[in-house]
Design a protein around this motif. Structure first.
Motif, PDB file in Angstrom:
ATOM      1  N   ARG A 166       2.563   9.350  -6.344  1.00  0.00           N
ATOM      2  CA  ARG A 166       3.463  10.751  -7.112  1.00  0.00           C
ATOM      3  C   ARG A 166       2.207  12.505  -6.342  1.00  0.00           C
ATOM      4  NH1 ARG A 166       6.136  11.177 -12.554  1.00  0.00           N
ATOM      5  NH2 ARG A 166       6.049   8.680 -12.879  1.00  0.00           N
ATOM      6  N   ASP A 167       2.081  12.629  -5.296  1.00  0.00           N
ATOM      7  CA  ASP A 167       0.740  12.533  -5.164  1.00  0.00           C
ATOM      8  C   ASP A 167       0.846  13.326  -2.924  1.00  0.00           C
ATOM      9  OD1 ASP A 167      -1.390  14.207  -3.986  1.00  0.00           O
ATOM     10  OD2 ASP A 167      -3.137  12.789  -4.866  1.00  0.00           O
ATOM     11  N   PRO A 168       1.204  14.116  -3.342  1.00  0.00           N
ATOM     12  CA  PRO A 168       1.603  14.843  -1.618  1.00  0.00           C
ATOM     13  C   PRO A 168       0.703  14.421  -1.588  1.00  0.00           C
ATOM     14  CG  PRO A 168       3.119  16.194  -3.085  1.00  0.00           C
ATOM     15  CD  PRO A 168       1.910  15.311  -3.851  1.00  0.00           C
ATOM     16  N   GLU A 169      -0.313  15.231  -1.349  1.00  0.00           N
ATOM     17  CA  GLU A 169      -1.424  15.201  -0.733  1.00  0.00           C
ATOM     18  C   GLU A 169      -2.067  13.963   0.155  1.00  0.00           C
ATOM     19  OE1 GLU A 169      -2.470  18.100   0.762  1.00  0.00           O
ATOM     20  OE2 GLU A 169      -1.066  19.433  -0.328  1.00  0.00           O
ATOM     21  N   ARG A 170      -1.914  13.100  -1.055  1.00  0.00           N
ATOM     22  CA  ARG A 170      -2.382  11.930  -0.858  1.00  0.00           C
ATOM     23  C   ARG A 170      -1.359  11.009   0.328  1.00  0.00           C
ATOM     24  NH1 ARG A 170      -2.745   6.316  -4.898  1.00  0.00           N
ATOM     25  NH2 ARG A 170      -3.350   4.776  -3.322  1.00  0.00           N
ATOM     26  N   VAL A 171       0.310  10.769  -0.035  1.00  0.00           N
ATOM     27  CA  VAL A 171       0.849  10.297   1.096  1.00  0.00           C
ATOM     28  C   VAL A 171       1.192  10.993   2.053  1.00  0.00           C
ATOM     29  CG1 VAL A 171       2.913   9.966   0.595  1.00  0.00           C
ATOM     30  CG2 VAL A 171       2.173   9.644  -1.308  1.00  0.00           C
ATOM     31  N   TYR A 205       9.452   8.814 -11.863  1.00  0.00           N
ATOM     32  CA  TYR A 205       9.356   8.034 -10.787  1.00  0.00           C
ATOM     33  C   TYR A 205       9.141   6.996 -10.378  1.00  0.00           C
ATOM     34  CZ  TYR A 205       9.574   7.200  -5.683  1.00  0.00           C
ATOM     35  OH  TYR A 205       9.664   6.816  -4.123  1.00  0.00           O
ATOM     36  N   ARG A 206       9.444   5.274 -10.456  1.00  0.00           N
ATOM     37  CA  ARG A 206       8.883   4.467 -10.460  1.00  0.00           C
ATOM     38  C   ARG A 206       9.583   3.821  -9.425  1.00  0.00           C
ATOM     39  NH1 ARG A 206       8.730   5.356 -15.578  1.00  0.00           N
ATOM     40  NH2 ARG A 206       6.870   5.349 -16.711  1.00  0.00           N
ATOM     41  N   LEU A 207       8.804   3.403  -8.518  1.00  0.00           N
ATOM     42  CA  LEU A 207       9.550   2.430  -7.189  1.00  0.00           C
ATOM     43  C   LEU A 207       8.796   1.230  -6.324  1.00  0.00           C
ATOM     44  CD1 LEU A 207      10.292   2.930  -3.665  1.00  0.00           C
ATOM     45  CD2 LEU A 207       8.115   3.995  -3.400  1.00  0.00           C
ATOM     46  N   PRO A 224       2.355   8.021 -13.399  1.00  0.00           N
ATOM     47  CA  PRO A 224       1.858   7.378 -12.219  1.00  0.00           C
ATOM     48  C   PRO A 224       1.369   6.613 -11.966  1.00  0.00           C
ATOM     49  CG  PRO A 224       1.812   9.527 -12.273  1.00  0.00           C
ATOM     50  CD  PRO A 224       1.930   9.517 -14.205  1.00  0.00           C
ATOM     51  N   GLY A 225       1.201   5.864 -11.047  1.00  0.00           N
ATOM     52  CA  GLY A 225       0.382   4.906 -11.002  1.00  0.00           C
ATOM     53  C   GLY A 225       0.823   3.297 -10.129  1.00  0.00           C
ATOM     54  N   PRO A 226       0.489   2.386  -9.611  1.00  0.00           N
ATOM     55  CA  PRO A 226       0.902   1.059  -9.362  1.00  0.00           C
ATOM     56  C   PRO A 226       1.842   0.696 -10.119  1.00  0.00           C
ATOM     57  CG  PRO A 226      -1.425   1.608  -9.181  1.00  0.00           C
ATOM     58  CD  PRO A 226      -1.241   2.219  -9.737  1.00  0.00           C
ATOM     59  N   ARG A 227       2.269  -0.172  -9.127  1.00  0.00           N
ATOM     60  CA  ARG A 227       3.700  -1.560 -10.093  1.00  0.00           C
ATOM     61  C   ARG A 227       2.676  -2.306 -10.321  1.00  0.00           C
ATOM     62  NH1 ARG A 227       6.221  -5.376  -7.966  1.00  0.00           N
ATOM     63  NH2 ARG A 227       6.057  -4.632  -6.530  1.00  0.00           N
ATOM     64  N   PRO A 228       2.320  -3.320 -11.691  1.00  0.00           N
ATOM     65  CA  PRO A 228       1.489  -3.670 -11.892  1.00  0.00           C
ATOM     66  C   PRO A 228       2.063  -5.392 -10.893  1.00  0.00           C
ATOM     67  CG  PRO A 228       1.666  -3.236 -14.029  1.00  0.00           C
ATOM     68  CD  PRO A 228       3.497  -2.558 -13.035  1.00  0.00           C
ATOM     69  N   ALA A 229       0.573  -6.482 -10.630  1.00  0.00           N
ATOM     70  CA  ALA A 229       0.724  -6.944 -10.009  1.00  0.00           C
ATOM     71  C   ALA A 229       2.419  -8.500 -10.717  1.00  0.00           C
ATOM     72  CB  ALA A 229      -0.222  -7.734 -10.212  1.00  0.00           C
ATOM     73  N   ASP A 230       2.088  -8.352 -12.218  1.00  0.00           N
ATOM     74  CA  ASP A 230       3.060  -9.487 -12.608  1.00  0.00           C
ATOM     75  C   ASP A 230       4.587  -8.392 -12.763  1.00  0.00           C
ATOM     76  OD1 ASP A 230       2.150  -6.817 -14.398  1.00  0.00           O
ATOM     77  OD2 ASP A 230       1.936  -8.460 -15.878  1.00  0.00           O
ATOM     78  N   HIS A 231       4.486  -7.079 -12.631  1.00  0.00           N
ATOM     79  CA  HIS A 231       5.747  -7.131 -12.976  1.00  0.00           C
ATOM     80  C   HIS A 231       6.963  -7.111 -11.794  1.00  0.00           C
ATOM     81  CE1 HIS A 231       9.631  -3.338 -12.950  1.00  0.00           C
ATOM     82  NE2 HIS A 231       8.007  -3.172 -14.039  1.00  0.00           N
ATOM     83  N   LEU A 248       0.898  -1.449  -0.284  1.00  0.00           N
ATOM     84  CA  LEU A 248       0.318   0.012   0.123  1.00  0.00           C
ATOM     85  C   LEU A 248       0.294   1.045   0.394  1.00  0.00           C
ATOM     86  CD1 LEU A 248      -2.962  -0.847   2.831  1.00  0.00           C
ATOM     87  CD2 LEU A 248      -3.296  -0.608   0.150  1.00  0.00           C
ATOM     88  N   ALA A 249       2.010   1.296   0.922  1.00  0.00           N
ATOM     89  CA  ALA A 249       2.854   3.076   1.055  1.00  0.00           C
ATOM     90  C   ALA A 249       3.729   2.910  -1.065  1.00  0.00           C
ATOM     91  CB  ALA A 249       3.898   2.658   2.123  1.00  0.00           C
ATOM     92  N   GLU A 250       3.666   1.267  -1.151  1.00  0.00           N
ATOM     93  CA  GLU A 250       4.411   2.072  -2.390  1.00  0.00           C
ATOM     94  C   GLU A 250       3.602   1.972  -3.591  1.00  0.00           C
ATOM     95  OE1 GLU A 250       4.787  -1.849  -6.099  1.00  0.00           O
ATOM     96  OE2 GLU A 250       6.664  -1.452  -4.415  1.00  0.00           O
ATOM     97  N   ASN A 251       2.166   1.311  -3.710  1.00  0.00           N
ATOM     98  CA  ASN A 251       1.441   2.266  -4.090  1.00  0.00           C
ATOM     99  C   ASN A 251       1.225   3.770  -4.269  1.00  0.00           C
ATOM    100  OD1 ASN A 251       0.423  -0.237  -5.462  1.00  0.00           O
ATOM    101  ND2 ASN A 251      -0.762  -0.006  -4.809  1.00  0.00           N
TER     102      ASN A 251
END
Length: 157
Positions: free
Chosen positions: A31-36, A73-75, A143-150, A23-26
């Motif tokens: 890249r949304d400072p407000e959300r993070v 940025y991708r984490l 921006p967006g979450p890493r896909p499950a298969d990545h 959840l933290a990675e996603n």
């Protein structure tokens, strides 16, 4: 409409600690400072390289500066260890600066949580390695979450 995500709070199990890390990675990959910033207590204390933000306002400002400087940025984060209210992660991310120079940043984070599941302390140690663009390994749409298969960290050199 997105449903409100379930709260993951201490005491952690292997399953909930792993979920908390993803959840933290996603969130960071938005890249949304407000959300993070909402994942941290109002008085959260950080150590991030040579900066020491305290509280959500300083965290938001820090993240805004970070993502203005670290482009595309991708984490990826991975659980390293956990206790009832602490989680240790290792992470890797790729980004480039305004001149097109690419970097891979490696690090470790130590997290401490309150009873509501908000992070009250984050300590990060980070090292940057200059890379050529063709050496990149993270390619999902951002921006967006890493896909499950990545691949995660153990699967990527």
């Amino acid at each position: 409409m997105n449903p409100t995500p379930a709260v993951i709070a201490p005491p952690f199990t292997l399953e909930t600690a792993t979920q908390k890390v993803r959840l933290a990675e996603n969130a960071w990959n938005t890249r949304d400072p407000e959300r993070v910033a909402l994942a941290y207590t109002e008085d959260s204390v950080w150590r991030n390289r040579s900066e020491f933000p305290v509280g959500r306002d300083e965290i938001r400002a820090f993240l805004t500066r970070k993502w203005e400087r670290e482009l595309d940025y991708r984490l990826v984060k991975a659980l390293w260890a956990f206790t009832a209210d602490h989680i240790a992660v290792r992470f890797r991310y790729e980004w480039h600066d305004h001149t097109g120079n690419w970097f891979r940043s490696y690090g470790n984070e130590l997290w401490e949580f309150d009873e509501r599941g908000l992070m009250r302390r984050r300590e990060a140690s980070i090292n940057d390695l200059a890379i050529r663009e063709e050496e990149r390994t993270f390619f999902w749409p951002a921006p967006g979450p890493r896909p499950a298969d990545h691949p995660g960290i153990p699967d990527v050199r």
